[in-house]
Structures are given as structure tokens and as C-alpha cells.
Scaffold this active site. Structure first.
Site, PDB file in Angstrom:
ATOM      1  CG  HIS A  72      -2.094  -0.909   1.083  1.00 42.80           C
ATOM      2  ND1 HIS A  72      -3.273  -0.715   1.746  1.00 42.80           N
ATOM      3  CD2 HIS A  72      -2.264  -2.030   0.325  1.00 42.80           C
ATOM      4  CE1 HIS A  72      -4.123  -1.668   1.421  1.00 42.80           C
ATOM      5  NE2 HIS A  72      -3.537  -2.497   0.554  1.00 42.80           N
ATOM      6  CE1 TYR A 201      -5.297   4.072   8.941  1.00 42.65           C
ATOM      7  CE2 TYR A 201      -5.848   3.941  11.274  1.00 42.65           C
ATOM      8  CZ  TYR A 201      -5.090   3.535  10.190  1.00 42.65           C
ATOM      9  OH  TYR A 201      -4.108   2.578  10.371  1.00 42.65           O
ATOM     10  N   PRO A 293      -4.292   0.646  18.779  1.00 45.56           N
ATOM     11  CG  PRO A 293      -6.220  -0.517  18.257  1.00 45.56           C
ATOM     12  CD  PRO A 293      -5.494   0.117  19.399  1.00 45.56           C
ATOM     13  CE  LYS A 297       3.823   3.262  13.377  1.00 46.28           C
ATOM     14  NZ  LYS A 297       4.370   2.753  12.126  1.00 46.28           N
ATOM     15  CE1 TYR A 385      -0.104   2.927   7.852  1.00 49.07           C
ATOM     16  CE2 TYR A 385      -1.243   4.053   9.651  1.00 49.07           C
ATOM     17  CZ  TYR A 385      -1.173   3.020   8.710  1.00 49.07           C
ATOM     18  OH  TYR A 385      -2.186   2.071   8.663  1.00 49.07           O
TER      19      TYR A 385
HETATM   20  C1  PHB Z   1      -6.357  -4.111  10.942  1.00 46.45           C
HETATM   21  O1  PHB Z   1      -6.299  -4.412   9.725  1.00 46.45           O
HETATM   22  O2  PHB Z   1      -6.813  -4.886  11.795  1.00 46.45           O
HETATM   23  C2  PHB Z   1      -5.839  -2.754  11.373  1.00 46.45           C
HETATM   24  C3  PHB Z   1      -5.230  -1.935  10.435  1.00 46.45           C
HETATM   25  C4  PHB Z   1      -4.739  -0.692  10.827  1.00 46.45           C
HETATM   26  C5  PHB Z   1      -4.858  -0.289  12.149  1.00 46.45           C
HETATM   27  C6  PHB Z   1      -5.463  -1.131  13.097  1.00 46.45           C
HETATM   28  C7  PHB Z   1      -5.964  -2.364  12.706  1.00 46.45           C
HETATM   29  O3  PHB Z   1      -4.387   0.931  12.534  1.00 46.45           O
END
Ligand code: PHB
Ligand code: APR
Length: 390
Positions: A72, A201, A293, A297, A385
Site C-alpha cells: 500500500h 481512518y 491500534p 504499531k 506510519y
Molecule cells: C487491521 O487491519 O486490523 C488494522 C489496520 C490498521 C490499524 C489497526 C488495525 O491501525
């Protein structure tokens, strides 16, 4: 039994360390209290920094990730009714992340361990470290009603947040730092095509939402819920309706819903334990730190811990050089705290905090508008990130 390195926990940290040491001819044993099926039944995030992906390849467990994982080049932040892209590759001369489920990654590590006849003992109960301040520490555990002892040179606690390793560090030496967030993430896994090519997000007045994926046919979604929310109150239909309300209209209209194959609520906390070494005992991964989450990280911090620790152990055994082990805690904590900061910042930016009132919401909106008005601000988010240097 006697071995060089005794590892508590067969999660990503423990299995990765075990594999890296074995490849260097350093004997080790992993003691895991659960079954392999239980360990592989955990659904966890799967955004890998380059450092983690490279470490997996070096461990001989990266083939399926390279075949099935997705590269990505960016993420989307949704607010104000539309999506706004953070294009890592443009901002950081081609840097990207790998999207590959942690369950699959753990499965790959298990297969790599089995291919080398690595020793991973499941069903190890009552694991306890002993004599960690001596040169001959050991672990005791019970299995099938029998008592066992593993005499070793080093004990590595890769046993997660609820493990036993951290509590072996005396309370007058161990310092902990914690922040518990006043909400949780309700997550749903479904065999439906992802709503978008990249992760979204979403900042929304009803609460945070995240659209992620495991493959082109399996999606992972999250919504912010109250700290005491019960899973029983959330049917699949209610989850899908609420998720759609928190997404821009054009995204919500393209959402493919379906039955959940997993649904769970996870609390959010920031946590760090210092130091990450006491005598011959070392902490690595979730045993030493937890991040919310939001910044993806958790697994990636486990990777840098294991990188530093494996370097130190290999130098100890190959050349008697103790510097890597002596510097491990400070070196790991320097990177951990930067990731804690970033994860905290993303969490504060994107979630609803009713206790912060209208002023708090205005600050969040101003932060988001500034972020997408400044290449410097975007570059800062992007470099955190994709992962800061090891
Ligand atoms: C997930 O795919 O479970 C996931 C991806 C990004 C995040 C948290 C969880 O920041
Ligand atoms: N004895 C033996 N094994 C134990 C004990 C114990 N007393 N306590 C915990 N364990 C095992 C757990 O069953 C688990 O399999 O230790 C393992 C710890 O694994 P994780 O919790 O996955 O931690 P880690 O390997 O550091 O991986 C970090 O997992 O939680 C996510 O977000 C986190 O992605 C990150 C990753």
C-alpha cells in the site's frame, strides 16, 4: 532440559526470535501456554512496516507475505464528508507498507519453526522464571501434570501484556507508564470485498471508524464504542448501519456487507514498562509495551525489539560482545516511545472524546485541516506510519 535461550510465548515476538536465533545456530526453546490452534485463532492487525517485512524474509518466513500481501502506497483519512489521502510513496520517495494479516504471519512463522524442527512446547502451564540475576537462570513449568525445568543462559519474555515475565522484575525497579482510553474498538471480520483499495481512518462526530482488509475477499472493520459496551448489543446489521453512518456517503454506498466471521471488542491503552531487562531476563513485544491500534504499531514495535535483541544475543554467542544486550533496553525504549507518541497522537486526533467538549472537537478539526494543508505535516505523519528507522 538445557538450552541457550528460553523464550516465553509463541506469538509473533517469540516465534520470530526463536527462528532468527536458530538460523544462527543458537539453541532455544519456546514455552507457550495455549495450543497452536488457539494462538492462530487470534485476529490481529496486519500493517507491516518495511523493517518487519524484511525481518520476516530474513527469518525465512516471508514467501507467502510477498505472494499474498498487498503493498500500500498510502492511507485515507475521512473527515468533513470526504476522504483525504496521505500518499507515502509521493511524500517519502517511494516508501510503502505491506498489508498482510498477523494470523497469516504467525502461521508462516510456525511453519518456518517446524521446517527447522524448532522446539515450541504448547500447553506449558505455570511458567515461572527463576534466578534471573545469576548466570544460570531457569524456567519451571508444568505439562500434563508433570513438572519441568529449562536451564538456560537467558530468558526472553515474549508473553504479551498479560504474561509472567514482566512481574519477575522487582517492583522497586520496574517503572510502568499507562494511559487507558475511555472507549474500545468493536471489530468485525467478514468475507466481503474491501470497501476501498487502501485503509480508511474516519473521524466522525458519531465516533471513529476504520476500514481495513486482509485480502481482496476478506475485510476488517472497526468502530469506536463505549468502554463498557457489550458485544451482545451489536448484531451484524447494527454494526453495518453504524459503520455506514461514520463514512463519507460515496464510500458507504459502496460498502458490501455480509455475515461476521469474527466480532470482538478490544480496549485501548498506551503502556510502557521500563527497563526491558533485569539480569538475564529480557522483555520483548507486548510484554514490554502496548499501543492503541490506531497507528498500527503493535506488531511493528515487536519487530524492532526482536531485531535489537537478536543482534545482541548473536553477538554474545558469536564473539562474547555484550554491548548489544547491555544497550537493548535503552535502544528499544527510544523507538518504543516514539511509536507510543505517534499512536497516542493518531488516537487523540481521530476519536470522539465527549469530555473534551466542543473546544476539543474544534481542535481536532483544526489539526485535520492543518494536516492536509501542509506537505511538511503530511510527511511527518507518513514517516511515522511507514515506520521510523531502527
Ligand atoms: C487491521 O487491519 O486490523 C488494522 C489496520 C490498521 C490499524 C489497526 C488495525 O491501525
Ligand atoms: N506462559 C506461557 N505463554 C504465555 C504466558 C505464560 N504465562 N502468558 C502469555 N503467554 C503467551 C500467549 O498465549 C501468547 O501466545 O504469550 C504469547 C504472547 O503473544 P502476543 O500477545 O501476540 O504478543 P507478541 O508476540 O509480543 O506480539 C505482539 O500481538 O497483541 C498483538 O498488537 C500486538 O501485534 C502485536 C503483537
Amino acid at each position: 532440559m538445557r538450552t541457550s535461550v528460553a523464550i516465553i510465548g509463541a506469538g509473533p515476538s517469540g516465534l520470530l526470535l526463536s527462528q532468527l536465533l536458530h538460523l544462527q545456530g543458537i539453541g532455544n526453546v519456546v514455552l507457550e501456554r495455549r495450543s497452536q490452534d488457539y494462538v492462530l485463532g487470534r485476529i490481529r492487525a496486519g500493517v507491516l512496516e518495511t523493517g518487519m517485512a524484511d525481518l520476516l524474509r530474513r527469518a525465512g518466513a516471508g514467501k507467502r507475505m510477498d505472494a499474498e500481501g498487498e503493498i500500500h502506497e498510502g492511507i485515507e483519512i475521512a473527515f468533513g464528508g470526504s476522504c483525504h489521502r496521505i500518499h507515502f510513496a509521493d511524500l517519502l520517495d517511494g516508501k510503502t507498507v505491506m498489508v498482510y494479516g498477523q494470523t497469516e504471519l504467525t502461521r508462516d512463522l510456525y511453519e518456518a519453526r517446524a521446517a527447522m524442527d524448532g522446539i515450541v512446547i504448547h500447553g506449558a502451564e505455570d511458567v515461572a522464571p527463576h534466578d534471573i540475576k545469576t548466570d544460570t537462570p531457569y524456567l519451571t513449568y508444568t505439562k500434563d501434570g508433570r513438572n519441568h525445568r529449562v536451564v538456560c543462559d537467558f530468558i526472553i519474555a515474549c508473553d504479551g501484556f498479560h504474561g509472567v515475565g514482566r512481574s519477575a522484575i522487582p517492583p522497586d525497579i520496574l517503572k510502568t507508564f499507562e494511559r487507558v482510553y475511555p472507549f474500545g474498538w468493536l471489530g468485525l471480520l467478514s468475507d466481503t470485498p474491501p470497501v476501498a483499495d487502501e485503509l480508511i481512518y474516519s473521524y466522525h462526530e458519531r465516533g471513529f471508524a476504520l476500514c481495513s482488509l486482509r485480502s481482496r475477499t476478506r475485510s476488517r472493520y472497526y468502530i469506536q464504542v463505549g468502554q463498557d459496551e457489550s458485544l451482545e448489543a451489536w448484531s451484524d446489521d447494527r454494526f453495518w448501519d453504524e459503520l455506514k453512518r461514520r463514512l463519507p456517503q460515496d464510500i458507504a454506498s459502496g460498502l458490501v456487507t455480509g455475515p461476521s466471521i469474527e466480532k470482538s471488542i478490544a480496549p485501548l491503552r498506551s503502556f510502557v514498562a521500563e527497563p526491558m531487562r533485569h539480569g538475564r531476563l529480557f522483555l520483548a513485544g507486548d510484554a514490554g509495551h502496548i499501543v492503541p491500534p490506531t497507528g498500527a504499531k503493535g506488531l511493528n514495535l515487536a519487530a524492532s525489539d526482536i531485531q535489537y535483541l537478536s543482534e545482541g544475543l548473536i553477538a554474545h554467542y558469536k564473539s562474547g560482545d555484550e554491548s548489544g544486550l547491555n544497550q537493548y533496553s535503552d535502544r528499544a525504549l527510544a523507538r518504543i516511545w516514539k511509536a507510543e507518541r505517534f499512536s497516542w497522537w493518531m488516537t487523540m486526533l481521530l476519536h470522539q472524546f465527549p469530555q473534551n467538549g466542543a473546544f476539543g472537537q474544534r481542535i481536532q478539526n483544526a489539526e485535520l485541516e492543518y494536516l492536509f494543508s501542509s506537505r511538511a505535516a503530511l510527511t511527518s505523519v507518513a514517516e511515522n506510519y511507514v515506520g521510523l528507522p531502527y
